[in-house]
Design a protein around this motif. Sequence first.
Motif, PDB file in Angstrom:
ATOM      1  N   ILE A 122       1.069  -1.196  -0.147  1.00 31.01           N
ATOM      2  CA  ILE A 122       0.052  -0.051  -0.048  1.00 31.01           C
ATOM      3  C   ILE A 122       0.824   1.228   0.014  1.00 31.01           C
ATOM      4  CG2 ILE A 122      -1.679   1.432   1.399  1.00 31.01           C
ATOM      5  CD1 ILE A 122      -2.827  -1.409   2.099  1.00 31.01           C
ATOM      6  N   CYS A 123       1.772   1.231   0.873  1.00 28.49           N
ATOM      7  CA  CYS A 123       2.708   2.594   0.987  1.00 28.49           C
ATOM      8  C   CYS A 123       3.743   2.727  -0.227  1.00 28.49           C
ATOM      9  CB  CYS A 123       3.608   2.390   2.337  1.00 28.49           C
ATOM     10  SG  CYS A 123       2.834   2.604   3.668  1.00 28.49           S
TER      11      CYS A 123
ATOM     12  N   SER B  46      -5.307  -5.910  10.469  1.00 29.28           N
ATOM     13  CA  SER B  46      -6.676  -6.619   9.965  1.00 29.28           C
ATOM     14  C   SER B  46      -7.584  -5.554   9.480  1.00 29.28           C
ATOM     15  CB  SER B  46      -7.034  -7.571  11.141  1.00 29.28           C
ATOM     16  OG  SER B  46      -7.420  -7.041  12.202  1.00 29.28           O
ATOM     17  N   ASP B  47      -7.701  -4.396  10.359  1.00 29.79           N
ATOM     18  CA  ASP B  47      -8.659  -3.302  10.010  1.00 29.79           C
ATOM     19  C   ASP B  47      -8.394  -2.979   8.524  1.00 29.79           C
ATOM     20  OD1 ASP B  47      -9.648  -3.499  12.705  1.00 29.79           O
ATOM     21  OD2 ASP B  47      -8.271  -2.171  13.253  1.00 29.79           O
ATOM     22  N   ILE B  48      -7.167  -2.638   8.052  1.00 28.94           N
ATOM     23  CA  ILE B  48      -6.692  -2.303   6.604  1.00 28.94           C
ATOM     24  C   ILE B  48      -7.661  -3.121   5.641  1.00 28.94           C
ATOM     25  CG2 ILE B  48      -5.021  -2.018   5.018  1.00 28.94           C
ATOM     26  CD1 ILE B  48      -2.991  -1.101   7.290  1.00 28.94           C
ATOM     27  N   SER B  49      -7.561  -4.503   5.947  1.00 29.81           N
ATOM     28  CA  SER B  49      -8.109  -5.153   4.742  1.00 29.81           C
ATOM     29  C   SER B  49      -9.766  -4.849   4.554  1.00 29.81           C
ATOM     30  CB  SER B  49      -7.839  -6.661   4.939  1.00 29.81           C
ATOM     31  OG  SER B  49      -8.396  -7.101   6.241  1.00 29.81           O
ATOM     32  N   LEU B  50     -10.286  -4.638   5.804  1.00 30.29           N
ATOM     33  CA  LEU B  50     -11.833  -4.262   5.806  1.00 30.29           C
ATOM     34  C   LEU B  50     -12.101  -2.846   5.222  1.00 30.29           C
ATOM     35  CD1 LEU B  50     -12.711  -5.372   9.357  1.00 30.29           C
ATOM     36  CD2 LEU B  50     -13.183  -6.596   7.310  1.00 30.29           C
ATOM     37  N   ILE B  51     -10.906  -2.021   5.289  1.00 35.57           N
ATOM     38  CA  ILE B  51     -11.395  -0.703   4.790  1.00 35.57           C
ATOM     39  C   ILE B  51     -10.779  -0.729   3.403  1.00 35.57           C
ATOM     40  CG2 ILE B  51     -10.379   1.792   5.268  1.00 35.57           C
ATOM     41  CD1 ILE B  51     -10.402   1.363   7.818  1.00 35.57           C
TER      42      ILE B  51
ATOM     43  N   GLN C 176     -11.859  -2.667   1.118  1.00 32.89           N
ATOM     44  CA  GLN C 176     -13.006  -3.275   0.737  1.00 32.89           C
ATOM     45  C   GLN C 176     -13.926  -2.111   0.260  1.00 32.89           C
ATOM     46  OE1 GLN C 176     -14.464  -6.548   2.705  1.00 32.89           O
ATOM     47  NE2 GLN C 176     -12.707  -7.470   2.608  1.00 32.89           N
ATOM     48  N   THR C 177     -13.703  -1.054   1.030  1.00 35.25           N
ATOM     49  CA  THR C 177     -14.833   0.070   0.921  1.00 35.25           C
ATOM     50  C   THR C 177     -14.245   0.960  -0.344  1.00 35.25           C
ATOM     51  OG1 THR C 177     -13.732   1.802   2.437  1.00 35.25           O
ATOM     52  CG2 THR C 177     -15.205   0.148   3.146  1.00 35.25           C
ATOM     53  N   GLY C 178     -13.098   0.862  -0.711  1.00 34.77           N
ATOM     54  CA  GLY C 178     -12.606   1.645  -1.998  1.00 34.77           C
ATOM     55  C   GLY C 178     -11.597   2.742  -1.395  1.00 34.77           C
ATOM     56  N   PHE C 179     -11.500   2.743  -0.281  1.00 34.51           N
ATOM     57  CA  PHE C 179     -10.392   3.864   0.293  1.00 34.51           C
ATOM     58  C   PHE C 179      -9.144   3.766  -0.387  1.00 34.51           C
ATOM     59  CE2 PHE C 179      -7.387   5.264   3.412  1.00 34.51           C
ATOM     60  CZ  PHE C 179      -7.842   6.587   3.636  1.00 34.51           C
ATOM     61  N   ARG C 180      -8.501   5.051  -0.915  1.00 37.37           N
ATOM     62  CA  ARG C 180      -7.546   4.996  -1.797  1.00 37.37           C
ATOM     63  C   ARG C 180      -6.376   5.701  -1.139  1.00 37.37           C
ATOM     64  NH1 ARG C 180      -5.915   1.474  -4.578  1.00 37.37           N
ATOM     65  NH2 ARG C 180      -4.905   2.872  -5.700  1.00 37.37           N
ATOM     66  N   GLY C 181      -6.602   6.123   0.185  1.00 35.27           N
ATOM     67  CA  GLY C 181      -5.401   7.011   0.973  1.00 35.27           C
ATOM     68  C   GLY C 181      -4.273   6.219   1.488  1.00 35.27           C
ATOM     69  N   GLN C 182      -3.669   6.797   2.532  1.00 34.70           N
ATOM     70  CA  GLN C 182      -2.583   6.245   3.219  1.00 34.70           C
ATOM     71  C   GLN C 182      -3.260   5.709   4.469  1.00 34.70           C
ATOM     72  OE1 GLN C 182       0.546   6.157   1.651  1.00 34.70           O
ATOM     73  NE2 GLN C 182      -0.605   6.900  -0.036  1.00 34.70           N
TER      74      GLN C 182
ATOM     75  N   HIS D  35      -1.930   4.421   8.878  1.00 32.93           N
ATOM     76  CA  HIS D  35      -1.128   4.432  10.056  1.00 32.93           C
ATOM     77  C   HIS D  35      -1.892   3.668  11.002  1.00 32.93           C
ATOM     78  CE1 HIS D  35       1.840   5.757  12.798  1.00 32.93           C
ATOM     79  NE2 HIS D  35       0.870   5.621  13.584  1.00 32.93           N
ATOM     80  N   VAL D  36      -1.023   2.355  11.352  1.00 36.04           N
ATOM     81  CA  VAL D  36      -1.426   1.432  12.263  1.00 36.04           C
ATOM     82  C   VAL D  36      -1.243   1.838  13.663  1.00 36.04           C
ATOM     83  CG1 VAL D  36      -1.592  -0.969  13.074  1.00 36.04           C
ATOM     84  CG2 VAL D  36      -1.600  -0.221  10.400  1.00 36.04           C
ATOM     85  N   LEU D  37      -2.157   1.853  14.604  1.00 33.47           N
ATOM     86  CA  LEU D  37      -1.508   2.364  15.805  1.00 33.47           C
ATOM     87  C   LEU D  37      -0.902   1.055  16.915  1.00 33.47           C
ATOM     88  CD1 LEU D  37      -4.614   4.387  17.240  1.00 33.47           C
ATOM     89  CD2 LEU D  37      -2.274   5.291  16.508  1.00 33.47           C
TER      90      LEU D  37
END
Length: 167
Positions: free
Chosen positions: A70-71, A88-93, A95-101, A103-105
């Motif tokens: 992604i980066c 694991s939250d990234i793979s869910l987001i 799927q919504t079509g988000f195309r930004g960057q 940051h995992v806390l």
Amino acid sequence: MLPESLEQVIEGFRQFPGIGPKTARRLAFYALHLETTQIQGFAKSLLNLTVKIKECEKCNNITEDQICSICKDSSRETHTLCIVESPSDISLIEQTGFRGQYHVLGGMLSPLDGIGPEDLNFGNLIKKVEHMTEVVIATNPSVEGETTALYIVNFLKDSPIKVSRLA
């Protein structure tokens, strides 16, 4: 009553979230009927998780390289940042079509459990948000998630960055 090696496999399966004693037992007995090569392949893939997977140096996502795919993707928007709790939250987001960057806390703030900002990946977040026009906070709607979101909002309150919260 069962052989020790089978009991160990049952206990191993029980460590996974959502796997109770009956399911762990069923999986272990199923594994007894697999070909040796199938078991070896599965065991090798589990070992590879600890050997090959590491955190992306930019966003803390999981990757086998220093920088995650992604980066590395130059077609992604560079001025929108989505802050998530775990990889694991990234793979869910995604799927919504988000195309930004991203940051995992690496977790959420939880004062009762002794987890403060210093225990999470807030360090490089400061540098990252300097180049952003919008930050999307995508933490869970739990008490800890709301506490973490409020901390981020307060952190960004004096900046011109638009802050959004997923519902």
